[in-house]
Design a protein around this motif. Structure first.
Motif, PDB file in Angstrom:
ATOM      1  N   ILE A 117       0.849  -1.190   0.000  1.00  8.17           N
ATOM      2  CA  ILE A 117       0.000   0.000   0.000  1.00  8.17           C
ATOM      3  C   ILE A 117       0.884   1.239   0.000  1.00  8.17           C
ATOM      4  O   ILE A 117       1.797   1.359   0.821  1.00  8.17           O
ATOM      5  CB  ILE A 117      -0.917   0.025   1.235  1.00  8.17           C
ATOM      6  N   LYS A 118       0.591   2.158  -0.937  1.00  9.67           N
ATOM      7  CA  LYS A 118       1.397   3.379  -0.997  1.00  9.67           C
ATOM      8  C   LYS A 118       0.656   4.490  -1.736  1.00  9.67           C
ATOM      9  O   LYS A 118       0.139   4.275  -2.841  1.00  9.67           O
ATOM     10  CB  LYS A 118       2.726   3.096  -1.714  1.00  9.67           C
ATOM     11  N   ASN A 119       0.592   5.650  -1.122  1.00  7.14           N
ATOM     12  CA  ASN A 119       0.100   6.874  -1.764  1.00  7.14           C
ATOM     13  C   ASN A 119      -1.251   6.698  -2.447  1.00  7.14           C
ATOM     14  O   ASN A 119      -1.450   7.112  -3.594  1.00  7.14           O
ATOM     15  CB  ASN A 119       1.129   7.397  -2.764  1.00  7.14           C
ATOM     16  N   GLY A 120      -2.190   6.078  -1.758  1.00  4.15           N
ATOM     17  CA  GLY A 120      -3.553   5.970  -2.280  1.00  4.15           C
ATOM     18  C   GLY A 120      -3.778   4.839  -3.244  1.00  4.15           C
ATOM     19  O   GLY A 120      -4.830   4.784  -3.895  1.00  4.15           O
ATOM     20  N   TYR A 121      -2.833   3.913  -3.344  1.00  7.12           N
ATOM     21  CA  TYR A 121      -2.978   2.767  -4.248  1.00  7.12           C
ATOM     22  C   TYR A 121      -2.570   1.478  -3.527  1.00  7.12           C
ATOM     23  O   TYR A 121      -1.689   1.485  -2.650  1.00  7.12           O
ATOM     24  CB  TYR A 121      -2.102   2.919  -5.488  1.00  7.12           C
ATOM     25  N   LEU A 122      -3.197   0.392  -3.941  1.00  5.25           N
ATOM     26  CA  LEU A 122      -2.764  -0.949  -3.570  1.00  5.25           C
ATOM     27  C   LEU A 122      -2.014  -1.515  -4.764  1.00  5.25           C
ATOM     28  O   LEU A 122      -2.581  -1.673  -5.845  1.00  5.25           O
ATOM     29  CB  LEU A 122      -3.960  -1.842  -3.238  1.00  5.25           C
ATOM     30  N   TYR A 123      -0.729  -1.818  -4.580  1.00  2.00           N
ATOM     31  CA  TYR A 123       0.101  -2.414  -5.625  1.00  2.00           C
ATOM     32  C   TYR A 123       0.151  -3.921  -5.408  1.00  2.00           C
ATOM     33  O   TYR A 123       0.311  -4.393  -4.271  1.00  2.00           O
ATOM     34  CB  TYR A 123       1.512  -1.844  -5.589  1.00  2.00           C
ATOM     35  N   THR A 124       0.024  -4.675  -6.477  1.00  2.21           N
ATOM     36  CA  THR A 124       0.131  -6.129  -6.412  1.00  2.21           C
ATOM     37  C   THR A 124       0.962  -6.614  -7.595  1.00  2.21           C
ATOM     38  O   THR A 124       1.137  -5.900  -8.588  1.00  2.21           O
ATOM     39  CB  THR A 124      -1.249  -6.814  -6.464  1.00  2.21           C
ATOM     40  N   SER A 125       1.439  -7.857  -7.497  1.00  2.00           N
ATOM     41  CA  SER A 125       2.207  -8.394  -8.623  1.00  2.00           C
ATOM     42  C   SER A 125       1.756  -9.797  -8.969  1.00  2.00           C
ATOM     43  O   SER A 125       1.376 -10.588  -8.099  1.00  2.00           O
ATOM     44  CB  SER A 125       3.714  -8.425  -8.287  1.00  2.00           C
ATOM     45  N   SER A 126       1.784 -10.090 -10.252  1.00  2.61           N
ATOM     46  CA  SER A 126       1.702 -11.461 -10.733  1.00  2.61           C
ATOM     47  C   SER A 126       3.148 -11.913 -10.951  1.00  2.61           C
ATOM     48  O   SER A 126       4.087 -11.236 -10.540  1.00  2.61           O
ATOM     49  CB  SER A 126       0.907 -11.542 -12.032  1.00  2.61           C
ATOM     50  N   ASN A 127       3.340 -13.019 -11.620  1.00  3.93           N
ATOM     51  CA  ASN A 127       4.702 -13.470 -11.900  1.00  3.93           C
ATOM     52  C   ASN A 127       5.302 -12.815 -13.139  1.00  3.93           C
ATOM     53  O   ASN A 127       6.454 -13.092 -13.485  1.00  3.93           O
ATOM     54  CB  ASN A 127       4.735 -14.986 -12.036  1.00  3.93           C
ATOM     55  N   GLU A 128       4.532 -11.923 -13.781  1.00  2.00           N
ATOM     56  CA  GLU A 128       5.039 -11.210 -14.962  1.00  2.00           C
ATOM     57  C   GLU A 128       4.790  -9.710 -14.905  1.00  2.00           C
ATOM     58  O   GLU A 128       5.480  -8.943 -15.578  1.00  2.00           O
ATOM     59  CB  GLU A 128       4.379 -11.741 -16.248  1.00  2.00           C
ATOM     60  N   ASP A 129       3.799  -9.280 -14.125  1.00  4.39           N
ATOM     61  CA  ASP A 129       3.354  -7.890 -14.169  1.00  4.39           C
ATOM     62  C   ASP A 129       3.194  -7.317 -12.765  1.00  4.39           C
ATOM     63  O   ASP A 129       3.087  -8.042 -11.781  1.00  4.39           O
ATOM     64  CB  ASP A 129       2.001  -7.783 -14.887  1.00  4.39           C
ATOM     65  N   VAL A 130       3.121  -5.977 -12.712  1.00  4.10           N
ATOM     66  CA  VAL A 130       2.777  -5.271 -11.474  1.00  4.10           C
ATOM     67  C   VAL A 130       1.562  -4.399 -11.764  1.00  4.10           C
ATOM     68  O   VAL A 130       1.520  -3.683 -12.772  1.00  4.10           O
ATOM     69  CB  VAL A 130       3.943  -4.393 -10.973  1.00  4.10           C
ATOM     70  N   TYR A 131       0.558  -4.468 -10.872  1.00  6.53           N
ATOM     71  CA  TYR A 131      -0.687  -3.717 -11.031  1.00  6.53           C
ATOM     72  C   TYR A 131      -0.871  -2.758  -9.858  1.00  6.53           C
ATOM     73  O   TYR A 131      -0.215  -2.873  -8.827  1.00  6.53           O
ATOM     74  CB  TYR A 131      -1.881  -4.678 -11.069  1.00  6.53           C
ATOM     75  N   ARG A 132      -1.824  -1.828 -10.047  1.00  6.64           N
ATOM     76  CA  ARG A 132      -2.233  -1.015  -8.911  1.00  6.64           C
ATOM     77  C   ARG A 132      -3.741  -0.757  -8.982  1.00  6.64           C
ATOM     78  O   ARG A 132      -4.338  -0.719 -10.056  1.00  6.64           O
ATOM     79  CB  ARG A 132      -1.458   0.302  -8.853  1.00  6.64           C
ATOM     80  N   TYR A 133      -4.330  -0.598  -7.789  1.00  2.00           N
ATOM     81  CA  TYR A 133      -5.758  -0.349  -7.638  1.00  2.00           C
ATOM     82  C   TYR A 133      -5.932   0.932  -6.832  1.00  2.00           C
ATOM     83  O   TYR A 133      -5.323   1.100  -5.769  1.00  2.00           O
ATOM     84  CB  TYR A 133      -6.421  -1.503  -6.888  1.00  2.00           C
ATOM     85  N   LYS A 134      -6.781   1.806  -7.313  1.00  2.00           N
ATOM     86  CA  LYS A 134      -7.037   3.057  -6.618  1.00  2.00           C
ATOM     87  C   LYS A 134      -7.808   2.794  -5.328  1.00  2.00           C
ATOM     88  O   LYS A 134      -8.747   2.001  -5.301  1.00  2.00           O
ATOM     89  CB  LYS A 134      -7.839   4.016  -7.514  1.00  2.00           C
ATOM     90  N   LEU A 135      -7.390   3.464  -4.255  1.00  3.23           N
ATOM     91  CA  LEU A 135      -8.056   3.351  -2.962  1.00  3.23           C
ATOM     92  C   LEU A 135      -8.865   4.610  -2.666  1.00  3.23           C
ATOM     93  O   LEU A 135      -8.509   5.712  -3.102  1.00  3.23           O
ATOM     94  CB  LEU A 135      -7.012   3.161  -1.853  1.00  3.23           C
ATOM     95  N   ASN A 136      -9.958   4.445  -1.909  1.00  2.64           N
ATOM     96  CA  ASN A 136     -10.716   5.619  -1.485  1.00  2.64           C
ATOM     97  C   ASN A 136     -10.129   6.183  -0.190  1.00  2.64           C
ATOM     98  O   ASN A 136      -9.066   5.742   0.268  1.00  2.64           O
ATOM     99  CB  ASN A 136     -12.206   5.283  -1.335  1.00  2.64           C
ATOM    100  N   ASP A 137     -10.837   7.140   0.427  1.00  2.00           N
ATOM    101  CA  ASP A 137     -10.279   7.791   1.613  1.00  2.00           C
ATOM    102  C   ASP A 137     -10.248   6.878   2.836  1.00  2.00           C
ATOM    103  O   ASP A 137      -9.652   7.222   3.867  1.00  2.00           O
ATOM    104  CB  ASP A 137     -11.035   9.085   1.926  1.00  2.00           C
ATOM    105  N   LYS A 138     -10.867   5.702   2.730  1.00  4.98           N
ATOM    106  CA  LYS A 138     -10.808   4.696   3.795  1.00  4.98           C
ATOM    107  C   LYS A 138      -9.833   3.575   3.449  1.00  4.98           C
ATOM    108  O   LYS A 138      -9.812   2.546   4.091  1.00  4.98           O
ATOM    109  CB  LYS A 138     -12.197   4.120   4.052  1.00  4.98           C
TER     110      LYS A 138
END
Length: 436
Positions: A117-138
């Motif tokens: 978790i960093k700067n309003g995003y959840l970062y995750t990785s597969s075995n080939e890629d890195v993704y991020r998901y936008k987080l709300n104020d909670k």
């Protein structure tokens, strides 16, 4: 004068597991010496774990799947990355209440290990890629069905494929790209096969790559090879005390099996060290050309490249020295610098390491399957490491035979300063707390 300590295996009846009492190395130099903390005798009340006095462990959730790395939001929601999706969900979101954590939702139909978790995003990785998901104020994921791709097309050759991740405070993302090889032999893991000249694997793997955290659809050409010569890193964390990346390398295998005329089976079981490295941009840790011998406190030339178990691997100082060294083959899968205030002062800014456990220490007993604590001072390992949480394997016999019931993997710090630990065998999430 080097402080030589002989390594012994001690089965503790209370813990029901096997510990290592030392690492034949200079504890003041590299933090590799070990002690066992005073343990609580109520293991049955701690989810089977033994802990230092004053600590308790609670099993928040079980049977979640292969729970790898973990992140906890400031509001206390628990995000867990599964090694493989379960029921079409590779990321689980748990909500904790009254000592238990229930699955709130899940998303991301892909395998992988990394989550952060960093700067309003959840970062995750597969075995080939890195993704991020936008987080709300909670700090809740707004739409789990629409991840943004931050990095794509990273190498996956089905060996050391986990893409562990961490972010710094300057907008950078760091990704491990493990080497798809044991020691860069011409014929991987074949007896007597020599190393490939120049080790072409290092062009796209065997190191840590740096990318921009806020730029989408990056590929290799957009990133920077931040550090090289690292066989495989699963545990990594950013040390804010000295603003530096620290990683835990999985050391090589098969010294005797591949070169029996140079190494005996005991040497193969104990060598080389699992190493902690403090990295700066451009650093080279030396894989596959060298390995670190924790018994001699020395970088050794690898047999694939002309070594014989005696030759100095770094006479010119080309490769960095480990910040700390630990017993061979214990598989460090999690690293966390503790910055909370709940635990006693000695833990502040020190490192917790989750050792997944060995499979290849025969004919010696298998070992690991515990979480250790490494004290730090002024941003560097300082003094002896100790077993902090033990008992994951279920018994001393399970440990020795490599048949652990549970194997620790991921670490996270909660907003109240508690320590969260995952187990990727039974899908367990533990919460470890301290009361004065």
């Amino acid at each position: 004068m080097k402080n030589k300590l002989n390594f012994v295996l001690a089965a503790t009846a209370l813990a029901g597991s096997v510990l290592f009492a030392s690492c034949n190395s200079n504890s003041k130099k590299n933090g590799a010496d070990t002690t066992t903390a005073t343990t609580d005798t109520t293991a049955s009340a701690n989810g089977g774990l033994t802990l230092p006095s004053g600590f308790t462990a609670n099993v928040l959730a079980e049977n979640l799947g292969g729970t790898r790395h973990i992140a906890v939001s400031p509001q206390g929601d628990i995000f867990v990355k599964l090694g493989k999706p379960k029921d079409g969900k590779g990321v689980l979101v748990l909500h904790e209440a009254k000592g238990k954590a229930e699955v709130k939702n899940g998303f991301g139909d892909y395998d992988g290990t990394g989550i952060y978790i960093k700067n309003g995003y959840l970062y995750t990785s597969s075995n080939e890629d890195v993704y991020r998901y936008k987080l709300n104020d909670k700090n809740e994921v707004i739409d789990g069905s629409k991840p943004e791709t931050v990095v794509k097309g990273l190498l996956n050759r089905n060996q050391h494929e986990a893409k562990a991740i961490v972010l710094d405070d300057a907008g950078n993302l760091y990704v491990n790209i493990g080497a798809y090889s044991n020691s860069c032999q011409v014929k991987d893991r074949e007896k007597g096969s020599l190393g490939q000249p120049g080790c072409p694997i290092l062009d796209s793997a065997g190191g840590i790559w740096q990318f921009k955290a806020d730029k989408l659809n990056q590929t290799y050409k957009d990133g920077v090879r931040y550090a090289t010569g690292l066989r495989n890193v699963v545990g990594l964390d950013w040390n804010k005390q000295n603003n530096q990346l620290f990683v835990m390398q999985h050391g090589r295998d098969g010294l005797h099996d591949l070169f029996p005329e140079m190494y005996d089976t005991k040497q193969q079981a104990e060598l080389p060290a699992e190493c902690m490295y403090a990295l700066k941009k451009g650093d080279n840790a030396g894989w596959p050309y060298i390995y670190y011998d924790q018994q001699q406190n020395k970088k050794m030339l690898a047999p694939e490249y002309g070594g014989d178990g005696k030759k100095d691997g770094d006479p010119t100082g080309k490769y960095i020295t480990p910040a700390a060294a630990y017993p061979g083959h214990l598989a460090p899968n999690g690293l966390l610098f503790y910055t909370g205030d709940q635990f006693p002062e000695k833990y502040k800014n020190g490192a917790f390491i989750a050792f997944h456990g060995s499979w290849n220490r025969a004919p010696e007993p298998q070992a690991g399957y515990f979480v250790v604590f490494q004290p730090f001072k002024n941003g560097k390992p300082d003094g002896k490491w100790e077993v902090f949480a033990d008992g994951f394997s279920g018994s001393a016999e399970n440990t020795a035979k490599g048949r652990a019931v549970r194997r620790p993997c991921g670490l996270a710090q909660g907003p109240d300063g508690s320590l969260y630990v995952t187990d990727d065998s039974k899908g367990t999430v533990y919460k470890i707390s301290y009361k004065k």
